[in-house]
Design a protein around this motif. Structure first.
Motif, PDB file in Angstrom:
ATOM      1  N   ASN A 186     -92.461  25.072   6.469  1.00 19.52           N
ATOM      2  CA  ASN A 186     -93.531  24.127   6.816  1.00 19.52           C
ATOM      3  C   ASN A 186     -94.803  24.411   6.023  1.00 19.52           C
ATOM      4  N   LYS A 187     -95.132  25.674   5.851  1.00 14.45           N
ATOM      5  CA  LYS A 187     -96.317  26.052   5.081  1.00 14.45           C
ATOM      6  C   LYS A 187     -96.152  25.650   3.607  1.00 14.45           C
ATOM      7  N   SER A 188     -94.989  25.917   3.042  1.00 17.34           N
ATOM      8  CA  SER A 188     -94.735  25.567   1.644  1.00 17.34           C
ATOM      9  C   SER A 188     -94.703  24.057   1.430  1.00 17.34           C
ATOM     10  N   ALA A 189     -94.218  23.321   2.423  1.00 14.63           N
ATOM     11  CA  ALA A 189     -94.139  21.859   2.303  1.00 14.63           C
ATOM     12  C   ALA A 189     -95.527  21.240   2.141  1.00 14.63           C
ATOM     13  N   LYS A 190     -96.534  21.869   2.725  1.00 19.64           N
ATOM     14  CA  LYS A 190     -97.904  21.349   2.613  1.00 19.64           C
ATOM     15  C   LYS A 190     -98.444  21.465   1.181  1.00 19.64           C
ATOM     16  N   LYS A 191     -97.936  22.437   0.429  1.00 18.73           N
ATOM     17  CA  LYS A 191     -98.410  22.671  -0.935  1.00 18.73           C
ATOM     18  C   LYS A 191     -97.493  22.094  -2.009  1.00 18.73           C
ATOM     19  N   ALA A 192     -96.279  21.724  -1.625  1.00 13.66           N
ATOM     20  CA  ALA A 192     -95.268  21.289  -2.592  1.00 13.66           C
ATOM     21  C   ALA A 192     -95.612  19.934  -3.198  1.00 13.66           C
ATOM     22  N   ARG A 193     -95.080  19.738  -4.389  1.00 14.71           N
ATOM     23  CA  ARG A 193     -95.259  18.478  -5.120  1.00 14.71           C
ATOM     24  C   ARG A 193     -93.893  17.851  -5.357  1.00 14.71           C
ATOM     25  N   ASN A 194     -93.609  16.784  -4.660  1.00 13.75           N
ATOM     26  CA  ASN A 194     -92.377  15.991  -4.806  1.00 13.75           C
ATOM     27  C   ASN A 194     -91.107  16.690  -4.315  1.00 13.75           C
ATOM     28  N   TYR A 195     -90.942  17.964  -4.647  1.00 10.32           N
ATOM     29  CA  TYR A 195     -89.731  18.696  -4.302  1.00 10.32           C
ATOM     30  C   TYR A 195     -90.095  19.981  -3.558  1.00 10.32           C
ATOM     31  N   LEU A 196     -89.193  20.410  -2.699  1.00 12.87           N
ATOM     32  CA  LEU A 196     -89.295  21.727  -2.076  1.00 12.87           C
ATOM     33  C   LEU A 196     -87.913  22.358  -2.146  1.00 12.87           C
ATOM     34  N   PHE A 197     -87.844  23.547  -2.728  1.00 11.44           N
ATOM     35  CA  PHE A 197     -86.582  24.260  -2.879  1.00 11.44           C
ATOM     36  C   PHE A 197     -86.538  25.394  -1.857  1.00 11.44           C
ATOM     37  N   CYS A 198     -85.536  25.356  -0.995  1.00  9.52           N
ATOM     38  CA  CYS A 198     -85.420  26.307   0.111  1.00  9.52           C
ATOM     39  C   CYS A 198     -84.293  27.295  -0.147  1.00  9.52           C
ATOM     40  N   ASP A 199     -84.658  28.548  -0.290  1.00  7.84           N
ATOM     41  CA  ASP A 199     -83.674  29.609  -0.475  1.00  7.84           C
ATOM     42  C   ASP A 199     -83.146  29.996   0.903  1.00  7.84           C
ATOM     43  N   THR A 200     -82.425  29.102   1.506  1.00  4.36           N
ATOM     44  CA  THR A 200     -81.768  29.216   2.808  1.00  4.36           C
ATOM     45  C   THR A 200     -82.420  28.244   3.782  1.00  4.36           C
ATOM     46  N   ASN A 201     -81.778  28.072   4.917  1.00  3.29           N
ATOM     47  CA  ASN A 201     -82.343  27.285   6.017  1.00  3.29           C
ATOM     48  C   ASN A 201     -81.664  27.740   7.305  1.00  3.29           C
ATOM     49  N   VAL A 202     -81.930  27.060   8.407  1.00  2.00           N
ATOM     50  CA  VAL A 202     -81.378  27.485   9.691  1.00  2.00           C
ATOM     51  C   VAL A 202     -79.851  27.340   9.712  1.00  2.00           C
ATOM     52  N   LEU A 203     -79.303  26.397   8.979  1.00  2.00           N
ATOM     53  CA  LEU A 203     -77.842  26.279   8.911  1.00  2.00           C
ATOM     54  C   LEU A 203     -77.235  27.549   8.316  1.00  2.00           C
ATOM     55  N   GLN A 204     -77.880  28.124   7.340  1.00  2.00           N
ATOM     56  CA  GLN A 204     -77.412  29.380   6.753  1.00  2.00           C
ATOM     57  C   GLN A 204     -77.443  30.488   7.810  1.00  2.00           C
ATOM     58  N   THR A 205     -78.530  30.556   8.560  1.00  2.00           N
ATOM     59  CA  THR A 205     -78.655  31.553   9.627  1.00  2.00           C
ATOM     60  C   THR A 205     -77.539  31.379  10.649  1.00  2.00           C
ATOM     61  N   LEU A 206     -77.300  30.161  11.050  1.00  2.00           N
ATOM     62  CA  LEU A 206     -76.257  29.871  12.039  1.00  2.00           C
ATOM     63  C   LEU A 206     -74.863  30.199  11.491  1.00  2.00           C
ATOM     64  N   THR A 207     -74.642  29.904  10.229  1.00  2.00           N
ATOM     65  CA  THR A 207     -73.348  30.214   9.607  1.00  2.00           C
ATOM     66  C   THR A 207     -73.093  31.713   9.618  1.00  2.00           C
ATOM     67  N   TYR A 208     -74.097  32.495   9.220  1.00  2.00           N
ATOM     68  CA  TYR A 208     -73.949  33.951   9.267  1.00  2.00           C
ATOM     69  C   TYR A 208     -73.721  34.430  10.698  1.00  2.00           C
ATOM     70  N   ALA A 209     -74.449  33.866  11.648  1.00  2.00           N
ATOM     71  CA  ALA A 209     -74.302  34.275  13.049  1.00  2.00           C
ATOM     72  C   ALA A 209     -72.864  34.103  13.523  1.00  2.00           C
ATOM     73  N   LYS A 210     -72.253  33.015  13.132  1.00  6.03           N
ATOM     74  CA  LYS A 210     -70.877  32.750  13.568  1.00  6.03           C
ATOM     75  C   LYS A 210     -69.873  33.689  12.888  1.00  6.03           C
ATOM     76  N   VAL A 211     -70.227  34.196  11.713  1.00  7.06           N
ATOM     77  CA  VAL A 211     -69.362  35.159  11.031  1.00  7.06           C
ATOM     78  C   VAL A 211     -69.495  36.543  11.675  1.00  7.06           C
ATOM     79  N   TYR A 212     -70.715  36.954  11.935  1.00  2.00           N
ATOM     80  CA  TYR A 212     -70.965  38.314  12.392  1.00  2.00           C
ATOM     81  C   TYR A 212     -70.845  38.510  13.899  1.00  2.00           C
TER      82      TYR A 212
END
Length: 184
Positions: free
Chosen positions: A77-103
């Protein structure tokens, strides 16, 4: 849903780098942000879990997942306020949830599931495991890279999310990503 788990709405094209550990997500997210003169969101879990490990030699537990999700969303959310046109996310909550289901066997968390369903991203780049494995305090599945990649790929397929698998070195991945971004 808790306020801290809400994604700020924007007109940005949000792209998630998604995939198993040590598959080049961070390097590519940073390179894409530089290429498009915008922001990228680092992986909050890495900093959070490294600090936990340094302080107590403990690894991730189910009780860490909501704080990790909140931290990731806050950074996004903080980065989205400063971003221009694009925001590149090195992970998101889906990644967290995917790992949770593995571990954590039979893991379920309504708050994380709700985040996954309500948060919006334009596109996913699934990073393949043809990058060299880089060991550290937190990474632990070097022998299971193909299995982990399959889990991440199947997650995107099951959720019917738009994605492209990126392979090769950073230059090749960047070139392929740019060709996809043109179409978004």
């Amino acid at each position: 849903m808790e306020e801290e788990l809400k994604q700020t709405q924007s007109k940005l094209i949000k792209i998630v780098l998604f995939g198993p550990e040590s598959s080049g997500k961070s390097s590519l997210a940073e390179a894409l942000a530089e290429e498009y003169n915008t922001e990228w969101v680092p992986e909050f879990a890495r900093e959070y879990l490294q600090e936990k490990y340094n302080n107590s030699a403990e690894v991730c537990a189910p009780s860490d997942l909501i704080p990790i999700a909140k931290g990731q969303i806050q950074m996004e959310n903080k980065s989205a306020k400063k971003a221009r046109n694009y925001l590149f996310c090195d992970t998101n909550v889906l990644q967290t949830l995917t790992y949770a289901k593995v571990y954590f066997e039979d893991f379920q968390n309504a708050a994380l599931e709700q985040c996954v369903e309500q948060h919006e991203y334009t596109y996913y780049f699934l990073t393949y495991i043809d990058t060299p494995w880089v060991a550290d305090d937190l990474r632990d599945k070097p022998e299971e890279r193909i299995e982990m990649f399959s889990i991440f790929e199947n997650t995107l397929i099951q959720k019917n999310l738009p994605f492209t698998t990126l392979k090769g070195d950073l230059k090749q991945r960047l070139q392929k990503a740019k060709s996809i971004i043109k179409t978004l």
